[in-house]
Design an enzyme around this catalytic site. Sequence first.
Site, PDB file in Angstrom:
ATOM      1  CG  ASP A  10      41.799  37.738  49.516  1.00  0.00           C
ATOM      2  OD1 ASP A  10      42.536  38.675  49.133  1.00  0.00           O
ATOM      3  OD2 ASP A  10      40.749  37.425  48.922  1.00  0.00           O
ATOM      4  CG  ASP A  15      45.427  39.445  48.068  1.00  0.00           C
ATOM      5  OD1 ASP A  15      44.818  40.207  48.832  1.00  0.00           O
ATOM      6  OD2 ASP A  15      44.861  38.820  47.148  1.00  0.00           O
ATOM      7  CG  ASN A  39      41.698  36.059  45.990  1.00  0.00           C
ATOM      8  OD1 ASN A  39      40.752  36.387  45.275  1.00  0.00           O
ATOM      9  ND2 ASN A  39      42.707  36.858  46.265  1.00  0.00           N
ATOM     10  CB  THR A 124      44.382  43.701  49.504  1.00  0.00           C
ATOM     11  OG1 THR A 124      45.042  42.643  50.219  1.00  0.00           O
ATOM     12  CG2 THR A 124      45.164  44.985  49.660  1.00  0.00           C
ATOM     13  CG  PHE A 165      36.350  38.431  44.636  1.00  0.00           C
ATOM     14  CD1 PHE A 165      35.642  37.276  44.334  1.00  0.00           C
ATOM     15  CD2 PHE A 165      37.267  38.389  45.690  1.00  0.00           C
ATOM     16  CE1 PHE A 165      35.834  36.107  45.064  1.00  0.00           C
ATOM     17  CE2 PHE A 165      37.473  37.224  46.409  1.00  0.00           C
ATOM     18  CZ  PHE A 165      36.753  36.082  46.101  1.00  0.00           C
ATOM     19  CG  ASN A 166      38.529  42.150  47.680  1.00  0.00           C
ATOM     20  OD1 ASN A 166      38.706  40.937  47.574  1.00  0.00           O
ATOM     21  ND2 ASN A 166      39.488  43.041  47.447  1.00  0.00           N
ATOM     22  CG  HIS A 239      42.569  43.900  41.012  1.00  0.00           C
ATOM     23  ND1 HIS A 239      41.783  44.630  40.143  1.00  0.00           N
ATOM     24  CD2 HIS A 239      42.511  42.617  40.561  1.00  0.00           C
ATOM     25  CE1 HIS A 239      41.269  43.823  39.227  1.00  0.00           C
ATOM     26  NE2 HIS A 239      41.691  42.598  39.458  1.00  0.00           N
ATOM     27  CG  ASP A 240      44.699  42.922  46.215  1.00  0.00           C
ATOM     28  OD1 ASP A 240      43.635  43.540  46.042  1.00  0.00           O
ATOM     29  OD2 ASP A 240      44.738  41.699  46.427  1.00  0.00           O
TER      30      ASP A 240
HETATM   31  C1  BDR Z   1      40.094  41.646  44.143  1.00  0.00           C
HETATM   32  O1  BDR Z   1      39.565  40.318  44.128  1.00  0.00           O
HETATM   33  C2  BDR Z   1      40.576  39.389  44.373  1.00  0.00           C
HETATM   34  O2  BDR Z   1      40.451  38.271  43.549  1.00  0.00           O
HETATM   35  C3  BDR Z   1      41.878  40.110  44.182  1.00  0.00           C
HETATM   36  O3  BDR Z   1      42.869  39.584  45.060  1.00  0.00           O
HETATM   37  C4  BDR Z   1      41.550  41.532  44.509  1.00  0.00           C
HETATM   38  O4  BDR Z   1      41.705  41.800  45.884  1.00  0.00           O
HETATM   39  C5  BDR Z   1      39.825  42.275  42.791  1.00  0.00           C
HETATM   40  O5  BDR Z   1      38.467  42.316  42.545  1.00  0.00           O
HETATM   41 CA    CA Z   2      42.856  40.303  47.312  1.00  0.00          CA
END
Ligand code: BDR
Ligand code: CA
Length: 315
Positions: A10, A15, A39, A124, A165-166, A239-240
Amino acid sequence: MTRRIILDCDPGHDDAMAILLARGTPEVELAAITTVAGNHTLDLTTLNARRVCTLAGITDVPLAAGCSAPLVRPLVTATEIHGTTGLQGHTWAEPTVHVISEHAVDLIIELVMAAPGEITLVPTGPLTNIAMALRREPRIADRVREVVLMGGSYTRGNVTPAAEFNVYVDPEAAAAVFTAGWPLTMIGLDVTHMANATAEVLARIAALGTGLAAAVVGMLGFYRDRQLHEFGTASPHVHDPCAVARVARPEFVSCKEARVEVELAGEFTRGMTVTDFRMRAAVTPNAMVGTSIDDGAFWDLFVAAIGRIPTRADA
Ligand code: BDR
Ligand code: CA
């Protein structure tokens, strides 16, 4: 051996970094890129994936758009981190890479079913596409090589104190993915908060001197400023690409077996990944859970990947 992956994403700054890491790392081959709302809205995450593919000359990988909303709940986005377009920090040219007409969920099913034991799913973003694929074709659970996802955490949240978040955005989808009985690795905030784009990392990328490197530095600079504003972190957590790194170089990321359940009902804990490392007789593990990453090795891998991707003159 090269690992074939479907990157379900996303974009989103990190990402975008995951796409680039996958593209520039010889141990990984992109079988497809699929997009999902997270996102930002699906329109924008898909546009951003097209932009990144155009920038990096990724013209030989199918790109498919997927689900525009979580399974049950209204979409929650993260514009406070990724900006109003979902990918600010670089001035984007009109993308010349387009999506295929096939829906992402159909493409995921088709590719996994056609190559038993070969495809690794690397989600991701919110897990909506993956849960939909499982629901439509449950046999993919036996046909994938494994699932290595960025999401969750056993120590903290980011969108709320409890949830990452995801998983928070589509907890019902995450619950389906965690309990599907397939080999699954959770690369959560516990790991990704160790992968920070420090000033030194940005300088190393800038020193590559390519247009792509400049775009990456621009994107990561925007992402740094937003994370500083929101969380007070000096260097942004990227993160991703940690999930891609786990596939490319598993030895960079330490993992422990656990049982992970997704909280669906809690008043303050929606989307929390409740992780049980106890290994008691009554506990059946369903995941390998990332516990740490060799961040030096990770950034070496990332910088080398960016250095391998030629920048297109028109991007
Ligand atoms: C995740 O949340 C999104 O904002 C980032 O792309 C990542 O996948 C981190 O919590
Ligand atoms: Ca992401």
